[in-house]
Scaffold this motif. Structure first.
Motif, PDB file in Angstrom:
ATOM      1  N   LYS A  14       0.814  -1.226   0.000  1.00  0.00           N
ATOM      2  CA  LYS A  14       0.000   0.000   0.000  1.00  0.00           C
ATOM      3  C   LYS A  14       0.848   1.278   0.000  1.00  0.00           C
ATOM      4  CE  LYS A  14      -3.838  -2.377   0.743  1.00  0.00           C
ATOM      5  NZ  LYS A  14      -4.874  -2.522  -0.226  1.00  0.00           N
ATOM      6  N   LEU A  18       0.369   5.687  -1.082  1.00  0.00           N
ATOM      7  CA  LEU A  18       0.430   6.721  -0.049  1.00  0.00           C
ATOM      8  C   LEU A  18       1.501   7.759  -0.370  1.00  0.00           C
ATOM      9  CD1 LEU A  18       0.037   4.570   3.171  1.00  0.00           C
ATOM     10  CD2 LEU A  18      -1.688   5.911   2.000  1.00  0.00           C
ATOM     11  N   LEU A  74      -2.685  11.432   3.025  1.00  0.00           N
ATOM     12  CA  LEU A  74      -2.334  10.052   3.377  1.00  0.00           C
ATOM     13  C   LEU A  74      -3.546   9.292   3.921  1.00  0.00           C
ATOM     14  CD1 LEU A  74       1.042  10.836   5.127  1.00  0.00           C
ATOM     15  CD2 LEU A  74       0.770   9.468   3.044  1.00  0.00           C
ATOM     16  N   GLY A  78      -5.017   6.116   1.914  1.00  0.00           N
ATOM     17  CA  GLY A  78      -4.936   4.821   2.583  1.00  0.00           C
ATOM     18  C   GLY A  78      -6.242   4.371   3.190  1.00  0.00           C
TER      19      GLY A  78
END
Length: 113
Positions: A14, A18, A74, A78
């Motif tokens: 991930k 980000l 972020l 996310g």
């Protein structure tokens, strides 16, 4: 100039998304490293599921006035407000040495520190 360190811990795979979001929000770069969560055993026993403990940790040094915007980017990228997707936290940086673009910023701002 004041700086903060933004930390984000997410499932492996991930971090790139980000970092892209952080750069779009004003971050100049990021450091990503792999880690392993230790709370997984409790979750495994409780839920009876096998979960991947592999994590990625994203660390971003940001100017204090950009921290909120970068952190918001972020969190959105996310989906961090959903349980189990990751955590983010911010710590103040008391001293900073070796950040190449910091010198450029100080010259741009007239030597302010």
């Amino acid at each position: 100039m004041e700086f903060n360190a933004i930390f984000v811990i997410v499932q492996r795979g991930k971090a790139d998304k980000l970092v892209e979001a952080a750069k779009a929000a004003g971050a100049k770069g990021a450091t990503v490293f792999y880690a392993r969560g230790t709370g997984i055993h409790e979750a495994h026993k409780f839920f009876g599921l096998t979960m991947d403990a592999a994590k990625e940790v994203v660390v971003i040094l940001s100017e204090a006035d950009k921290t909120k915007e970068i952190t918001a980017g972020l969190v959105e990228a996310g989906n961090l407000k959903c349980p189990g997707t990751g955590i983010a936290f911010v710590l103040p940086v008391l001293s900073l040495i070796g950040l190449a673009h910091r010198e450029e910023m100080e010259q741009f701002l007239g030597g302010e520190n």
